[in-house]
Write an enzyme that holds these catalytic residues in place. Structure first.
Site, short mmCIF file in Angstrom:
data_model
loop_
_atom_site.label_atom_id
_atom_site.label_comp_id
_atom_site.label_asym_id
_atom_site.label_seq_id
_atom_site.Cartn_x
_atom_site.Cartn_y
_atom_site.Cartn_z
N GLN A 299 47.84 50.19 35.95
CA GLN A 299 47.51 51.49 35.40
C GLN A 299 48.79 52.19 34.93
O GLN A 299 49.83 52.13 35.59
CB GLN A 299 46.81 52.36 36.44
CG GLN A 299 45.41 51.89 36.80
CD GLN A 299 44.37 52.22 35.73
OE1 GLN A 299 44.70 52.54 34.60
NE2 GLN A 299 43.10 52.14 36.11
N PHE A 329 36.43 42.70 39.82
CA PHE A 329 37.43 43.07 38.81
C PHE A 329 38.65 43.63 39.55
O PHE A 329 39.16 44.69 39.23
CB PHE A 329 36.88 44.09 37.82
CG PHE A 329 35.55 43.72 37.21
CD1 PHE A 329 35.51 42.88 36.10
CD2 PHE A 329 34.36 44.18 37.75
CE1 PHE A 329 34.28 42.54 35.54
CE2 PHE A 329 33.14 43.84 37.20
CZ PHE A 329 33.09 43.01 36.08
N ASN A 334 44.70 46.56 43.61
CA ASN A 334 44.88 48.02 43.59
C ASN A 334 43.98 48.73 44.59
O ASN A 334 44.40 49.71 45.22
CB ASN A 334 44.62 48.54 42.18
CG ASN A 334 45.06 49.98 41.99
OD1 ASN A 334 46.21 50.33 42.25
ND2 ASN A 334 44.15 50.83 41.55
N GLU A 350 38.13 38.23 40.75
CA GLU A 350 38.73 38.58 39.46
C GLU A 350 38.61 37.35 38.57
O GLU A 350 38.69 36.22 39.05
CB GLU A 350 40.20 38.97 39.65
CG GLU A 350 41.04 39.10 38.42
CD GLU A 350 40.57 40.20 37.48
OE1 GLU A 350 40.31 39.87 36.31
OE2 GLU A 350 40.48 41.35 37.91
N CYS A 424 36.55 52.93 32.95
CA CYS A 424 37.43 53.44 31.90
C CYS A 424 36.65 53.78 30.64
O CYS A 424 37.26 54.11 29.62
CB CYS A 424 38.56 52.45 31.60
SG CYS A 424 37.99 50.85 31.00
#
Length: 480
Positions: A299, A329, A334, A350, A424
């Site tokens: 990010q 994902f 994170n 992922e 997002c």
């Protein structure tokens, strides 16, 4: 997109931009004819992308770059379409109290920050309104207050990708693209970059001009991590003497430097010997270290990302230790690592094999247990297998802009007690959440994360619960 700060693999846009349905736009008309190139308009709302919305006397909608709700402006049409016109402000006749002086001298030409004329607090209010409206269009009401996660509006961006072109006159151009264009805007400064990155703009331009073959440079990527600033070149063709010049430049400025070599199938190599690249996450009093490599997703706004992590931990704080959590994902960890540090039993999946390796290594680095899996999360069979193996109490997902339609279809038929959706793209989030609500999920918490201040981009977080699934799990636990 190759290189440091790379976003996840190319993904389709949602197709919903708010151009056809402006937020809070009324049917009021202006006193101008749409056939005129420049006309005076009254602005009656903002579209989702932050453009002002007015109407010509004949009722045709006009989207006006740089105009704000409540203003009277003279607007010049630059694109005329069948259903609407696109225009830009040539004069502000009556300004909104929310109008601000843009902090960047490149505002209006650079496409990077399109809302600098709107006060930061009003930008965030606008983003909250966009989320509410997109949800409402899908028949979903967000209960209570939407939390706003924000940091500094200037100097926040820790990664940036700069285009490089040599024009027909041999002049080197370096910067971001103009809005809706491939044309590069030369950058002399940048108000949203971290200072250590912005300070490199002038030296980088001078260095590009000194190269023997600047045309072979496609773009530059800059990344500020906890322990270093890294520069990665996209070198379209091998040029040994120029690469040596880059090594010298990196040494002079104390940079790590690497290069993606080749046009079609580039390979990565370091031109310097880097230390470990890492970023920090804080969970309570514990500090977690996430190592990363070129190509890993990170990010851009460290402070807002930390606020998102804090919110995930807070929203799930009541869960007992050893709660099974499935993080999809998951990137380089994170959200997986903070949840594991709080005692959750985490399986993380992922699609990118390199990120899966990094996630597993980061778990080991922080002495945490996370089961890292590679899986095609757009494949219904793979998703069903993950849900069956873990039977999670919580599912965390942070998909690309295209959303998680396949996954949400599975969650409708195989409910999970709690789903924490980080997005997002608010349009695909609204689509997916509408499916979950129809299947019996209830929204409990919501937040907007201002990841990119001065832009219309917004990140969102929603916590949903499925009451029937929660009762079934609780009953099974009681009889266990």
């Amino acid at each position: 997109m190759a290189g440091l700060g790379k976003r996840r693999p190319a993904r389709a846009r949602s197709g919903v931009s708010g151009l056809d349905q402006p937020r809070h736009a009324s049917h009021a008309t202006s006193g101008a004819d749409s056939s005129q190139g420049t006309s005076e308009l009254t602005i009656h709302g903002l579209a989702h992308d932050g453009r002002g919305v007015g109407r010509h006397a004949d009722g045709k909608t006009v989207f006006v770059d740089g105009a704000l709700d409540g203003e009277r402006v003279r607007a010049s049409v630059h694109v005329s379409r069948k259903r609407f016109d696109e225009a830009h402000v040539s004069e502000v006749v009556e300004a909104s109290p929310a109008r601000a002086t843009p902090p960047c001298p490149h505002y209006g030409r650079c496409g990077g920050c399109d809302l600098q004329h709107l006060a930061v607090a009003s930008q965030r209010e606008h983003k909250v309104g966009v989320l509410r409206e997109l949800m409402a269009r899908q028949g979903v009401e967000l209960p209570g207050e939407i939390q706003v996660l924000a940091g500094d509006a200037e100097g926040y961006r820790r990664r940036a990708r700069l285009g490089v072109r040599v024009d027909s006159n041999g002049r080197v151009r370096m910067g971001f693209r103009a809005r809706h264009s491939h044309r590069l805007i030369d950058l002399e400064t940048c108000s949203v970059m971290r200072p250590e990155l912005a300070e490199l703009l002038a030296p980088l331009r001078q260095h590009l001009e000194s190269l023997e073959a600047p045309r072979h440079v496609g773009h530059l990527e800059l990344l500020a991590t906890d322990n270093a600033v890294t520069l990665v070149l996209r070198q379209l063709r091998q040029h040994d003497s120029d690469l040596e010049r880059w090594r010298v430049f990196a040494g002079q400025h104390g940079l790590n430097i690497g290069v993606w070599l080749g046009r079609d199938n580039p390979r990565f190599e370091w031109l310097s010997v880097p230390g470990r690249l890492s970023c920090r996450l804080r969970v309570d009093r514990q500090v977690l270290h996430l190592a990363l490599e070129p190509g890993d997703f990170l990010q851009a706004n460290e402070a807002v990302n930390q606020s998102m992590v804090d919110s995930v931990v807070e929203w799930l704080a009541a869960l007992p230790a050893d709660t099974p959590v499935l993080d999809l994902f998951a990137g380089i960890g994170n959200f997986s690592l903070p949840l594991a540090s709080r005692g959750a039993r985490v399986m993380a999946a992922e699609g990118n094999a390199a990120m899966v390796e990094r996630l597993a290594a980061n778990a080991a680095l922080n002495e945490l247990t996370v089961e890292a899996r590679q899986a095609d999360l757009g494949d219904a069979t793979a998703v069903e297998r993950l849900l069956s193996e873990l039977a999670p109490e919580v599912l965390v997902l942070d998909p690309p802009r295209s959303g998680a339609d396949t996954l949400c279809r599975q969650l409708a038929f195989r409910p999970v007690p709690r789903v924490l959706y980080i997005s997002c793209d608010p349009a695909t989030l609204a689509r997916d959440v509408a499916r979950l609500v129809e299947a019996g999920y209830v929204i409990r918490r919501s937040a907007v994360a201002d990841m990119f201040s001065h832009t219309s981009h917004l990140e969102s977080m929603l916590l949903l619960e499925h009451p029937d699934s929660m009762r079934q799990r609780q009953g099974a636990s009681a009889h266990g």
